[in-house]
Design a protein around this motif. Structure first.
Motif, mmCIF file in Angstrom:
data_model
loop_
_atom_site.group_PDB
_atom_site.id
_atom_site.type_symbol
_atom_site.label_atom_id
_atom_site.label_comp_id
_atom_site.label_asym_id
_atom_site.label_seq_id
_atom_site.Cartn_x
_atom_site.Cartn_y
_atom_site.Cartn_z
ATOM 1 N N THR A 15 31.900 42.974 50.359
ATOM 2 C CA THR A 15 33.130 42.497 50.995
ATOM 3 C C THR A 15 34.104 43.622 51.301
ATOM 4 N N TRP B 77 44.426 49.914 47.667
ATOM 5 C CA TRP B 77 43.167 49.764 48.379
ATOM 6 C C TRP B 77 42.784 50.987 49.204
ATOM 7 N N LEU C 131 46.437 41.120 50.954
ATOM 8 C CA LEU C 131 46.115 42.083 51.997
ATOM 9 C C LEU C 131 45.735 41.375 53.296
ATOM 10 N N THR D 14 46.788 41.976 46.008
ATOM 11 C CA THR D 14 45.470 41.358 45.880
ATOM 12 C C THR D 14 44.804 41.407 47.252
ATOM 13 N N ARG D 15 43.499 41.203 47.298
ATOM 14 C CA ARG D 15 42.843 41.103 48.607
ATOM 15 C C ARG D 15 43.403 39.914 49.376
ATOM 16 N N GLN D 16 43.685 38.833 48.675
ATOM 17 C CA GLN D 16 44.277 37.653 49.303
ATOM 18 C C GLN D 16 45.579 38.023 50.009
ATOM 19 N N THR E 123 42.349 47.302 56.857
ATOM 20 C CA THR E 123 41.150 47.084 56.041
ATOM 21 C C THR E 123 40.039 48.125 56.226
ATOM 22 N N ARG F 103 37.344 45.360 51.674
ATOM 23 C CA ARG F 103 38.698 44.827 51.893
ATOM 24 C C ARG F 103 38.691 43.535 52.704
ATOM 25 N N GLY F 104 37.537 43.119 53.194
ATOM 26 C CA GLY F 104 37.425 41.834 53.878
ATOM 27 C C GLY F 104 37.295 41.898 55.377
ATOM 28 N N HIS G 60 39.361 39.970 43.870
ATOM 29 C CA HIS G 60 40.055 39.314 44.984
ATOM 30 C C HIS G 60 41.483 38.936 44.617
#
Length: 273
Positions: A116, A152, A167, A163-165, A76, A118-119, A146
């Motif tokens: 946010t 990314w 990832l 998706t970020r979810q 990330t 990549r979280g 998201h």
């Protein structure tokens, strides 16, 4: 309460943050580097010492699990960019939040974040909540989607768009504490219906106007002892953030501590008096 119901409650009936007009592939359609290059960047980032951050952890009495953070950072925070990699805000956020939670009464905690990406930072704060065994959740806002698969600019891109979810799928318990909203921070603060913000991390567009708007949103929902952390308080690179911090320092409501991790990265911790 599920995250979708929680998001609906935060936004209010029938409301949503306007979706930004983004390119279909914000970071491009091909990986920006080989897997080995991302690993090289990660090794280089890990080799740099940050005594200022070490001192903050010692002072606050808490430190994030470094191998855990480094694994998260590989997916990330290790990206191809012109400036040096520095993801010590993860350490700072964890230590500051754990210190805040140690003095908290154990009631539900609400955390607000702008930027946010990549979280990474949201996961570090969720980890602090989990390690402290304190109930609460994080509301985080960013322009990036998201639930839409994209590349990314990270090592995962060699597995195709995610998706970020996806990832962050290795961290299901922590994800259960995070509400991801897509949109501009200025539109988000005009839309979401948070009544209380115990702790915040501001790291979005970095203009003085936007940072001050975000801070005003947060400060109106805070009480004595609550905390706001601002990223990129770095005069040469982000004068707008620095100007916003100076305005906070000039007021009477917050005590501000500045932390310089490197010439390229500074932070501010603002604590409500």
């Amino acid at each position: 309460m599920g995250l979708k119901k929680l998001a609906a409650r935060i936004l209010g009936k029938g409301q949503q943050v306007p979706k930004p007009d983004l390119p279909a592939h914000p970071f491009g359609t091909e990986p920006r580097a080989s897997r080995e290059r991302y690993l090289e960047l990660h090794r280089a980032a890990q080799s740099v010492a940050y005594p200022e951050i070490d001192a903050v952890e010692e002072k606050l009495g808490f430190a994030i699990d470094r191998p855990w953070m480094e694994e998260l950072a590989l997916h990330t925070q290790v990206v191809v960019k012109e400036s040096s990699l520095n993801y010590n805000h993860g350490r700072l956020l964890y230590a500051a939040l754990r210190r805040y939670l140690a003095g908290h009464d154990g009631s539900h905690v609400v955390i607000f974040e702008t930027g946010t990406a990549r979280g990474f930072s949201a996961l570090c704060m969720a980890c602090a909540l989990q390690d402290a065994a304190v109930p609460g959740y994080i509301v985080t806002v960013d322009m990036l989607p998201h639930e839409r698969p994209i590349l990314w600019n990270c090592i995962d891109d060699h597995e195709g768009p995610k998706t970020r979810q996806q990832l962050l799928s290795a961290y299901p318990e922590l994800l259960s504490r995070i509400v991801f909203l897509q949109g501009r921070s200025d539109e988000a603060v005009a839309t979401i219906g948070l009544l209380r913000v115990n702790f915040a991390f501001l790291d979005a567009t970095h203009s003085e106007v936007d940072v001050r708007r975000e801070f005003e949103f947060v400060s109106a929902r805070q009480r004595k002892g609550d905390v706001v952390i601002l990223d990129d308080v770095t005069p040469a690179a982000f004068p707008g953030v620095v100007a916003a911090v100076e305005a906070i320092e000039a007021g009477d409501d917050y005590a501000v501590e500045r932390i310089v991790a490197s010439e390229q990265r500074g932070y501010a911790i603002a604590k409500h008096r």
